[in-house]
Enzyme design. Structure first.
Site, PDB file in Angstrom:
ATOM      1  N   HIS A 100       0.835  -1.201   0.000  1.00 15.98           N
ATOM      2  CA  HIS A 100       0.000   0.000   0.000  1.00 15.98           C
ATOM      3  C   HIS A 100       0.872   1.254   0.000  1.00 15.98           C
ATOM      4  CE1 HIS A 100       0.988  -0.098   4.276  1.00 15.98           C
ATOM      5  NE2 HIS A 100       0.535   1.134   4.387  1.00 15.98           N
ATOM      6  N   LYS A 141       9.840  -8.837   4.797  1.00 18.25           N
ATOM      7  CA  LYS A 141      10.774  -9.565   5.653  1.00 18.25           C
ATOM      8  C   LYS A 141      11.396 -10.685   4.834  1.00 18.25           C
ATOM      9  CE  LYS A 141      12.099  -9.152   9.992  1.00 18.25           C
ATOM     10  NZ  LYS A 141      12.286  -7.854  10.687  1.00 18.25           N
ATOM     11  N   THR A 229      17.232   0.612  17.368  1.00 17.64           N
ATOM     12  CA  THR A 229      16.145  -0.171  17.948  1.00 17.64           C
ATOM     13  C   THR A 229      16.207  -0.133  19.470  1.00 17.64           C
ATOM     14  OG1 THR A 229      16.194  -1.635  16.012  1.00 17.64           O
ATOM     15  CG2 THR A 229      14.977  -2.395  17.931  1.00 17.64           C
ATOM     16  N   ASN A 268      22.385  -7.043  19.551  1.00 16.90           N
ATOM     17  CA  ASN A 268      22.440  -5.606  19.289  1.00 16.90           C
ATOM     18  C   ASN A 268      21.354  -4.837  20.045  1.00 16.90           C
ATOM     19  OD1 ASN A 268      23.358  -3.222  17.628  1.00 16.90           O
ATOM     20  ND2 ASN A 268      21.229  -3.342  16.974  1.00 16.90           N
ATOM     21  N   SER A 397      16.063   3.440   9.735  1.00 18.62           N
ATOM     22  CA  SER A 397      16.244   2.930   8.373  1.00 18.62           C
ATOM     23  C   SER A 397      15.580   3.871   7.362  1.00 18.62           C
ATOM     24  CB  SER A 397      15.640   1.525   8.246  1.00 18.62           C
ATOM     25  OG  SER A 397      16.504   0.551   8.780  1.00 18.62           O
TER      26      SER A 397
END
Length: 507
Positions: A100, A141, A229, A268, A397
């Site tokens: 979308h 993914k 993150t 991480n 990102s």
């Protein structure tokens, strides 16, 4: 009623095979020692269950909900790779859950546990995650079914480049099509190999560096991506601890300082989340890995623990904490905040009743199963969901992708102008204040933002806004935070679909 105390989803919606275990747990105060993995839905099913629960609180029609929930396309490939004189068949996947908004966005993981359902589930979570934090991407993914520890660096490079070739041939990669990123088992090294392979097959694409994010700085990466993150996890939990209704529910003072934290997974995300909480004054009382854990009620020095593991390959022998050979005991230890930052399905029906943390912040994707989610909320826990809390990676990102497309480092055009403007203002103020500033004070006040500072600022603002929206929906509808975040995502995706229309609308 506080949203986290809202009525739970009826057990019947969990599915016939799982009703008995859930019912037993709730009717016995959360005790169901006989619950097993077979009592849990698969990861993809669990994501669908969370979606269905939130769909009832969205504004989307039944037809639009079907569209949003379904996966657009999946690529499954196999290719041969030679190892120790033998041919090994490598299997890889890439799922584009929703287009979308383009490009699709999501990591590529290397793990022997990778399968098609896992990749589809993770790509669906990426769709909802991007929407909840207003990142204009669809969800994607990917994964390769290997244990990277069993392969040499040269072999991993060949596997990565061959998989990228498959993505190029099938049009599953490109700055405006699908943009991978690091995930479990991958990092800046693998992203560099992907970018180089894409560039070799698309030498005329001036925006080719934007085909992948999480790259090294020398290849067009952005400062702040590595810790993004973990930093997003910190910002998100900080915001929720600041909400009065959360403080009341979990009986917490609302500040990071003095908060006790257990982190599961010291990769991480877990490492950086621990670092930011420690720098904010929290006590990291436990760190859990798959084979062993460490615990110290007075607090663990995160950097010392990291260095010890780098030197010894394990937590065992670490002198400044108690080494626990049964790591799940530390996962279930007393603490204010538990941060599962490992893999999915770590808290399930088998152990949810033993979790003592007051707030669970999902830094991993899908670490809490639907049944466990109900048990935790019924026992008074607050859960900050993955699709909101671990969105820091995709946010930064997005910044890296935008930087690559603009071909311009953040701050390059404005840093000196900002400093000169501040200096002129400071000179004017000093003339009327009567006290000249020291050189150190002056430098601090006129300092222009560097790239990583702009990235941190953008991520912080994104998380504050998304947490506020989630809280607002939860309070308005009397629902839990996971359902509220998912409902917000569904509404945003539905609005995007309605705005773009369909080529068949007026057929």
């Amino acid at each position: 009623m506080h949203p986290e105390a809202a009525a739970m989803v009826p057990a019947a919606r969990i599915g016939p095979s799982r009703v008995p275990a859930v019912t037993r747990m709730l009717s016995t105060g959360g005790l169901a020692s006989d619950a097993t993995e077979s009592d849990e839905p698969k990861f993809l099913t669990a994501v669908g269950m969370y979606f269905d629960r939130a769909a009832k609180h969205s504004n989307a029609s039944a037809e639009v909900l079907k569209h949003i929930k379904s996966t657009d396309s999946v690529l499954s490939v196999t290719f041969p790779m030679e190892k120790d004189g033998k041919t090994v068949m490598i299997r890889g996947y890439r799922s584009q859950h929703s287009r979308h908004r383009l490009p699709c966005k999501g990591g590529i993981r290397y793990s022997s546990a990778v399968d098609l359902q896992e990749v589809e589930a993770l790509s669906a979570l990426m769709t909802y995650k991007c929407a909840v934090v207003d990142v204009p991407f669809g969800g994607g993914k990917g994964g390769i079914m290997i244990d990277p520890a069993e392969w040499t660096e040269a072999e991993l490079e060949r596997i990565t480049r061959r998989f990228t070739l498959e993505l190029c041939q099938k049009n599953f990669i490109g700055p405006g099509v699908d943009v991978p990123a690091p995930d479990v088992g991958t990092g800046a090294r693998e992203m560099g190999w992907i970018a180089d392979t894409y560039r070799n097959f698309n030498p005329q694409d001036v925006n080719g560096a934007a085909c992948v994010t999480g790259k090294a700085l020398s290849l067009g990466g952005v400062r702040g991506r590595t810790e993004a993150t973990g930093l997003g996890v910190f910002y998100g939990i900080r915001e929720f601890l600041g909400f009065p209704e959360v403080q009341e529910r979990i009986k917490h003072h609302g500040k990071i300082e003095g908060t006790s934290v257990v982190v599961q997974g010291f990769g991480n995300v877990g490492y950086w989340a621990s670092k930011f909480f420690e720098s904010g004054g929290a006590r990291i009382v436990g760190v859990v890995e798959h084979d062993v854990a460490v615990h110290n009620e007075a607090g663990i020095d995160v950097e010392q623990l990291s260095q010890w593991r780098k030197e010894h390959g394990t937590f065992r022998g670490f002198p400044d904490a108690t080494v626990v050979e049964e790591p799940m005991r530390v996962l279930e230890a007393e603490c204010d905040v538990l941060i599962p930052a490992a893999l999915e399905r770590q808290i399930g029906l088998r152990n949810a009743h033993r979790i003592k943390a007051k707030l669970v912040g999902e830094a991993a994707n899908g670490p809490v199963t639907p049944g466990a989610d109900e048990v935790l909320r019924a026992s008074g826990k607050v859960i900050v969901p993955d699709l909101l809390l671990n969105a820091g990676g995709v946010c930064v990102s997005y910044f890296e992708w935008a930087k690559n497309l603009s071909h311009l480092r953040f701050g390059r055009m404005t840093k000196r102008w900002d400093e000169r403007s501040k200096e002129q203002l400071l000179t004017l103020v000093e003339g009327n204040a009567g006290r000249p500033l020291s050189e150190v004070e002056r430098r601090q006040l006129i300092h222009g933002a560097e790239e990583h500072e702009l990235v941190y600022s953008g991520l912080e603002d994104t998380m504050i806004v998304a947490c506020g929206e989630t809280r607002q929906t939860a309070n308005a509808k009397g629902i839990d935070y996971r359902t509220a975040a998912m409902a917000n995502s569904i509404n945003k995706i539905a609005a995007s679909l309605a705005g773009s229309g369909s080529i068949f609308t007026h057929a």
